[in-house]
Design a protein around this motif. Structure first.
Motif, PDB file in Angstrom:
ATOM      1  N   SER A 113       0.813  -1.216   0.000  1.00  0.00           N
ATOM      2  CA  SER A 113       0.000   0.000   0.000  1.00  0.00           C
ATOM      3  C   SER A 113       0.846   1.265   0.000  1.00  0.00           C
ATOM      4  N   LEU A 114       2.152   1.130   0.294  1.00  0.00           N
ATOM      5  CA  LEU A 114       3.039   2.294   0.277  1.00  0.00           C
ATOM      6  C   LEU A 114       3.380   2.741  -1.140  1.00  0.00           C
ATOM      7  N   ASN A 115       3.281   1.853  -2.111  1.00  0.00           N
ATOM      8  CA  ASN A 115       3.684   2.183  -3.474  1.00  0.00           C
ATOM      9  C   ASN A 115       2.852   3.340  -4.019  1.00  0.00           C
ATOM     10  N   GLY A 116       3.543   4.283  -4.615  1.00  0.00           N
ATOM     11  CA  GLY A 116       2.881   5.455  -5.178  1.00  0.00           C
ATOM     12  C   GLY A 116       2.741   6.608  -4.204  1.00  0.00           C
ATOM     13  N   LEU A 117       3.180   6.422  -2.956  1.00  0.00           N
ATOM     14  CA  LEU A 117       3.030   7.462  -1.940  1.00  0.00           C
ATOM     15  C   LEU A 117       4.319   8.251  -1.746  1.00  0.00           C
ATOM     16  N   CYS A 118       4.166   9.502  -1.327  1.00  0.00           N
ATOM     17  CA  CYS A 118       5.301  10.315  -0.889  1.00  0.00           C
ATOM     18  C   CYS A 118       5.093  10.630   0.585  1.00  0.00           C
ATOM     19  N   ILE A 119       5.998  11.396   1.184  1.00  0.00           N
ATOM     20  CA  ILE A 119       5.933  11.663   2.617  1.00  0.00           C
ATOM     21  C   ILE A 119       4.617  12.302   3.020  1.00  0.00           C
ATOM     22  N   ASP A 120       4.081  13.203   2.158  1.00  0.00           N
ATOM     23  CA  ASP A 120       2.855  13.909   2.512  1.00  0.00           C
ATOM     24  C   ASP A 120       1.631  13.012   2.500  1.00  0.00           C
ATOM     25  N   ASP A 121       1.753  11.855   1.838  1.00  0.00           N
ATOM     26  CA  ASP A 121       0.614  10.935   1.767  1.00  0.00           C
ATOM     27  C   ASP A 121       0.517  10.017   2.978  1.00  0.00           C
ATOM     28  N   THR A 129       0.151  10.610   9.999  1.00  0.00           N
ATOM     29  CA  THR A 129       1.016  11.266  10.971  1.00  0.00           C
ATOM     30  C   THR A 129       1.839  10.247  11.741  1.00  0.00           C
ATOM     31  N   THR A 130       1.214   9.136  12.075  1.00  0.00           N
ATOM     32  CA  THR A 130       1.913   8.078  12.813  1.00  0.00           C
ATOM     33  C   THR A 130       3.109   7.561  12.032  1.00  0.00           C
ATOM     34  N   ALA A 131       2.926   7.295  10.734  1.00  0.00           N
ATOM     35  CA  ALA A 131       4.011   6.762   9.906  1.00  0.00           C
ATOM     36  C   ALA A 131       5.119   7.794   9.725  1.00  0.00           C
ATOM     37  N   ARG A 132       4.745   9.060   9.513  1.00  0.00           N
ATOM     38  CA  ARG A 132       5.760  10.104   9.346  1.00  0.00           C
ATOM     39  C   ARG A 132       6.614  10.250  10.594  1.00  0.00           C
ATOM     40  N   LEU A 133       5.939  10.261  11.761  1.00  0.00           N
ATOM     41  CA  LEU A 133       6.679  10.402  13.007  1.00  0.00           C
ATOM     42  C   LEU A 133       7.559   9.190  13.284  1.00  0.00           C
ATOM     43  N   LYS A 134       7.089   8.007  12.876  1.00  0.00           N
ATOM     44  CA  LYS A 134       7.907   6.815  13.090  1.00  0.00           C
ATOM     45  C   LYS A 134       9.217   6.907  12.317  1.00  0.00           C
ATOM     46  N   ILE A 135       9.152   7.392  11.075  1.00  0.00           N
ATOM     47  CA  ILE A 135      10.371   7.539  10.279  1.00  0.00           C
ATOM     48  C   ILE A 135      11.297   8.573  10.924  1.00  0.00           C
ATOM     49  N   LYS A 136      10.737   9.722  11.315  1.00  0.00           N
ATOM     50  CA  LYS A 136      11.557  10.782  11.897  1.00  0.00           C
ATOM     51  C   LYS A 136      12.199  10.352  13.214  1.00  0.00           C
ATOM     52  N   ARG A 137      11.465   9.544  14.001  1.00  0.00           N
ATOM     53  CA  ARG A 137      11.949   9.185  15.326  1.00  0.00           C
ATOM     54  C   ARG A 137      12.759   7.890  15.367  1.00  0.00           C
ATOM     55  N   THR A 138      12.818   7.190  14.244  1.00  0.00           N
ATOM     56  CA  THR A 138      13.599   5.949  14.220  1.00  0.00           C
ATOM     57  C   THR A 138      15.083   6.260  14.417  1.00  0.00           C
ATOM     58  N   PRO A 139      15.737   5.595  15.367  1.00  0.00           N
ATOM     59  CA  PRO A 139      17.160   5.866  15.605  1.00  0.00           C
ATOM     60  C   PRO A 139      18.058   5.046  14.675  1.00  0.00           C
ATOM     61  N   ILE A 140      19.216   5.599  14.393  1.00  0.00           N
ATOM     62  CA  ILE A 140      20.250   4.870  13.669  1.00  0.00           C
ATOM     63  C   ILE A 140      21.557   5.084  14.419  1.00  0.00           C
ATOM     64  N   ARG A 141      22.290   4.007  14.620  1.00  0.00           N
ATOM     65  CA  ARG A 141      23.555   4.096  15.349  1.00  0.00           C
ATOM     66  C   ARG A 141      24.604   4.780  14.461  1.00  0.00           C
ATOM     67  N   ALA A 142      25.241   5.807  15.024  1.00  0.00           N
ATOM     68  CA  ALA A 142      26.284   6.538  14.315  1.00  0.00           C
ATOM     69  C   ALA A 142      27.594   6.392  15.075  1.00  0.00           C
ATOM     70  N   THR A 143      28.621   5.918  14.401  1.00  0.00           N
ATOM     71  CA  THR A 143      29.959   5.860  14.987  1.00  0.00           C
ATOM     72  C   THR A 143      30.725   7.087  14.521  1.00  0.00           C
ATOM     73  N   ILE A 144      31.118   7.922  15.453  1.00  0.00           N
ATOM     74  CA  ILE A 144      31.828   9.158  15.132  1.00  0.00           C
ATOM     75  C   ILE A 144      33.317   8.930  15.346  1.00  0.00           C
ATOM     76  N   ILE A 145      34.095   9.116  14.290  1.00  0.00           N
ATOM     77  CA  ILE A 145      35.552   9.031  14.378  1.00  0.00           C
ATOM     78  C   ILE A 145      36.040  10.371  14.903  1.00  0.00           C
ATOM     79  N   ASN A 146      36.565  10.383  16.109  1.00  0.00           N
ATOM     80  CA  ASN A 146      36.951  11.652  16.719  1.00  0.00           C
ATOM     81  C   ASN A 146      38.096  12.310  15.968  1.00  0.00           C
ATOM     82  N   LYS A 147      38.113  13.621  16.046  1.00  0.00           N
ATOM     83  CA  LYS A 147      39.059  14.424  15.275  1.00  0.00           C
ATOM     84  C   LYS A 147      40.490  13.960  15.497  1.00  0.00           C
ATOM     85  N   SER A 148      41.211  13.782  14.407  1.00  0.00           N
ATOM     86  CA  SER A 148      42.608  13.370  14.479  1.00  0.00           C
ATOM     87  C   SER A 148      43.400  14.167  13.476  1.00  0.00           C
TER      88      SER A 148
END
Length: 355
Positions: free
Chosen positions: A111-119, A122-141
């Motif tokens: 059912s997602l096919n053919g949709l953009c963010i505005d379609d 609210t629940t689905a939009r917020l889920k995407i925005k709030r989903t975490p992703i692990r970021a490994t930061i290489i400290n300045k060297s």
């Protein structure tokens, strides 16, 4: 690590969980930099991008991303650009100057096919925005070599980047590396060079194989004694020794010589310089790297001898060289040895110079 004096070269990292909404805000505030030099922005198809969005909505785990801390604490994304850019495009396509992402190819949530963010709800939009992703930061060297090696090792073996794309990206980790690689790219756009390698397939050029041929020119003309049988390691070593000042490489002088060589090659042989000849004497097939090495090495050293010769003579002599049993033996099984490389160059040189 046994030598304590090298402890300061260790990579120090910090692990942080960013939500995709936070990544978008950081990008808009220029606190995270996405540089297209590191990876081509969207090699992923629309379906691949759409399935990532589908995976996020489904709650599937997303692989981590890697960032490096730069000047003033600004973070540069060096691994995970495809994933990050896809989500940013979906959430706010204007932020990365891309068209709006319309989902297609979602096979679990059709059912997602053919949709953009505005379609989305609210629940689905917020889920995407709030989903975490692990970021490994290489400290300045301050150690350029550490940063260079870090990017190369993160990406080596990946399916997204070719070896030359990794060289393009990792060279820009080193002070002055952008100048060096920009010159490689400029030489790859030199018209006689473009004409002479026109039998290189477009699919290869898309992965910077033309730029690799420029680097290979310098490897075979300046760095042949370092060849150990592995082409990728040979080219990597040449670039690294150049970037870190281990060998002398006058960029303006080398670029001028490169242009002189390919001006003469294109004038004498057009696009028949690096390919086989059929029984009718016509060039056939795509560019063969082993042929390329032999020809450019010969022209580089014997340019003054070859420049006065008529194209027909050079072409006939080259055909004889390529069709000889000795040359075929030097390009057959076991061709990736320093001995066979030297044999190929010697055969072409003797034939072209009538020795």
């Amino acid at each position: 690590m046994s030598n304590t004096e090298n402890f300061d070269r260790e990579i120090r990292t910090t692990a942080v969980d960013f939500s995709f909404g936070e990544l978008l805000n950081l990008h808009n505030d220029k606190e995270i930099v996405i540089r297209p030099e590191y990876q081509r922005l969207f090699r992923w198809t629309n379906e691949q991008r759409s399935r990532l969005i589908e995976s996020i909505i489904l709650g599937l785990p997303i692989p981590p991303i890697f960032l490096i801390e730069g000047e003033h604490g600004v973070l540069e994304l060096i691994d995970g650009l495809q994933r990050t850019s896809t989500v940013l495009q979906f959430l706010d396509h204007s932020s990365i100057n891309e068209p709006q992402l319309i989902l297609s190819g979602c096979d679990i949530l059709g059912s997602l096919n053919g949709l953009c963010i505005d379609d989305l709800s609210t629940t689905a939009r917020l889920k995407i925005k709030r989903t975490p992703i692990r970021a490994t930061i290489i400290n300045k060297s301050g150690d350029s070599f550490v940063k260079y090696e870090m990017f190369k090792r993160l990406n080596t073996g990946g399916a997204l980047l070719s070896a030359q794309e990794i060289r393009n990206c990792s060279s820009r980790m080193v002070e002055g590396g952008d100048v060096f690689y920009d010159a490689i790219q400029e030489m790859a756009k030199f018209d006689p060079f473009i004409q002479s390698i026109s039998k290189l397939p477009d699919t290869f050029k898309e992965k910077r194989a033309d730029e690799e041929l420029v680097l290979r020119f310098f490897a075979v003309t300046l760095y042949r004694d370092k060849y150990k049988g592995n082409i990728e390691e040979w080219l990597d070593s040449l670039m690294e020794d150049t970037l870190f000042g281990r060998i002398q490489f006058d960029l303006l002088e080398r670029k001028s010589h490169f242009e002189d060589v390919f001006t003469v090659i294109e004038e004498k042989l057009s696009n028949s310089a690096f390919t086989r000849f059929n029984p009718d004497g016509e060039p056939t097939g795509r560019l063969a790297p082993a042929y390329y090495e032999a020809v450019v090495a010969t022209f580089s050293v014997r340019l003054d001898d070859l420049r006065p010769l008529p194209p027909a003579i050079i072409r006939d002599r080259l055909q004889v060289a390529f069709n000889s049993a000795e040359f075929r033996a030097a390009t057959g099984p076991g061709a990736n040895t320093i001995e066979k490389l030297g044999q190929r160059i010697s055969i072409v040189t003797k034939q072209l110079c009538d020795e």
